[in-house]
Design a protein around this motif. Structure first.
Motif: not given
Length: 395
Positions: A37-38, A42-43, A348-351, A377-382
């Motif tokens: 959480t940021i 939620q990410l 998605v939190y990917a820096k 989670m990974l499917d949502n990220a993709l």
């Protein structure tokens, strides 16, 4: 504030912002797990080094609490006075068992290890052959030693052999070391350790492997040196206890006489308070968990392979990663920063990783799937990667 300092800071900070090189730091509200959480949002978290999910493991949390109740929150002194508790001795015995060496020494961080170990052995009369993509802590440790630094092209064994031969035949150096990451953190590729060992034997080089991103990940969890079966051939095995191990600190593992020398000559060991009791107890238990079962290791690799295949199928440039570390190489720094911000906006939190962490023009969003990610989670990220990638013309 001094006027000249104020002008220097303002000018250079603005320059970084203009080039897309200024790093905004986000505060995580709560635990650093598969979802974070940021700013109340939620990410899906793809930027953590918590490879095995141990940073939030319930058993490790309880072990740390129990240790605090018995030993207190701090060690109270440096290791060489009375900061060495029986916990530290047990940890170092477990580290040696984990890495397959005679002995080990623990430090406050992985960065400290490289500052400590290189300069304790190498000096101005020596030379260090260093892979061009080695971690910043290796570079700084080499500089601190005052040894001659000879960079060789990344994982280029012909270049390493040529430079080792030249350094050896010059007769200018008392000792020559070859130093490499085990797993390179920005690209996810693995060092060619068998070839490095072969060259080291030919030219009598000291061998030094920083396996910060390999410990817990490669070699069924025991690291890159174990992956190649080279425990008896590598002089220095370095690692961190804050990534796959899930806590904090670092270690050097090797022959007993090497560890004895580091205990009397490595400055971070001599002049910095020992790692806290709760952390030491949690680390020791985490190591035992990794040694007892490959379940978390196997899940990490399953998730890593799944995400990597999905990103590649979408058309992203994921480089030549051989580990769960999966970069999406964008190139332009400003576009990379924009890409990362859009991912966050979508969930998605990917820096973004840009210069000076990676060379200019190779900006990337680095993805770090962990064992506790679910397939959902990974499917949502993709799905989010596909949306943002098409929107920004990256794919």
């Amino acid at each position: 504030m001094s006027k000249i300092l104020d002008a220097f800071l303002n000018e250079n900070l603005q320059n970084l912002r203009d080039q897309g090189l200024y790093n905004e730091i986000d505060a995580v509200e709560g635990a650093n797990g598969p979802v974070i959480t940021i700013n109340g949002k939620q990410l899906i978290n793809l930027s953590s080094n918590n490879y095995l999910g141990l940073a939030t493991n319930e058993e490790l949390k309880q072990v740390a609490k129990d240790a605090i109740d018995r030993y207190g929150v701090g060690a109270g002194a440096v290791r060489t006075i009375n900061g060495t508790m029986d916990l530290h001795v047990k940890l170092e015995e477990k580290l040696a068992e984990f890495k397959g060496t005679e002995a080990a020494i623990s430090y406050q961080s992985g960065f400290n290890c490289n500052m400590a170990a290189i300069s304790a052995v190498m000096d101005k009369n020596d030379a260090i052959l260093s892979d061009q993509l080695n971690h910043a802590s290796i570079i700084d440790g080499c500089r601190l030693s005052k040894a001659k630094i000879i960079a060789y092209n990344h994982s280029d064994m012909e270049d390493l052999r040529a430079k080792a031969k030249e350094a050896k035949e010059s007769g200018l150096y008392n000792k020559i070391m070859v130093i490499t990451d085990g797993v390179f953190s920005m690209d996810g590729d693995i060092a060619k350790l068998p070839e490095i060992v072969e060259i080291a034997k030919e030219f009598d080089l000291i061998t030094y492997v920083d396996d910060a991103h390999g410990s817990g990940v490669t070699g069924k969890g025991k690291g890159t040196v174990k992956h190649f079966g080279l425990e008896k051939e590598i002089d220095f095995q370095i690692g961190t206890l804050s990534k796959a191990i899930g806590v904090v600190g670092g270690y050097v593992a090797g022959k007993k006489n090497l560890i004895d020398w580091l205990k009397v000559r490595s400055r971070p060991f001599l002049f910095s308070t020992a790692v806290t009791p709760g952390d030491v107890a949690a680390i020791t238990r985490a190591l035992q968990m990794i040694m007892d079962s490959t379940e978390l290791h196997d899940k990490l690799w399953e998730n890593g392979d799944y995400l990597k295949a999905g990103l590649k199928k979408l058309g992203f440039n994921i480089g030549a990663s051989e580990t769960p570390i999966t970069p999406c190489i964008i190139g332009d720094e400003k576009l990379t920063q924009t890409f990362s911000r859009r991912l966050v906006e979508e969930g998605v939190y990917a820096k973004a990783i840009v210069f000076p962490t990676v060379p200019k023009g190779t900006g990337r969003v680095r993805n770090m799937p962990i064992a506790s990610h679910t397939k959902e989670m990974l499917d949502n990220a993709l799905a989010i990667y596909e949306k943002v990638g098409k929107e920004l013309g990256v794919i």
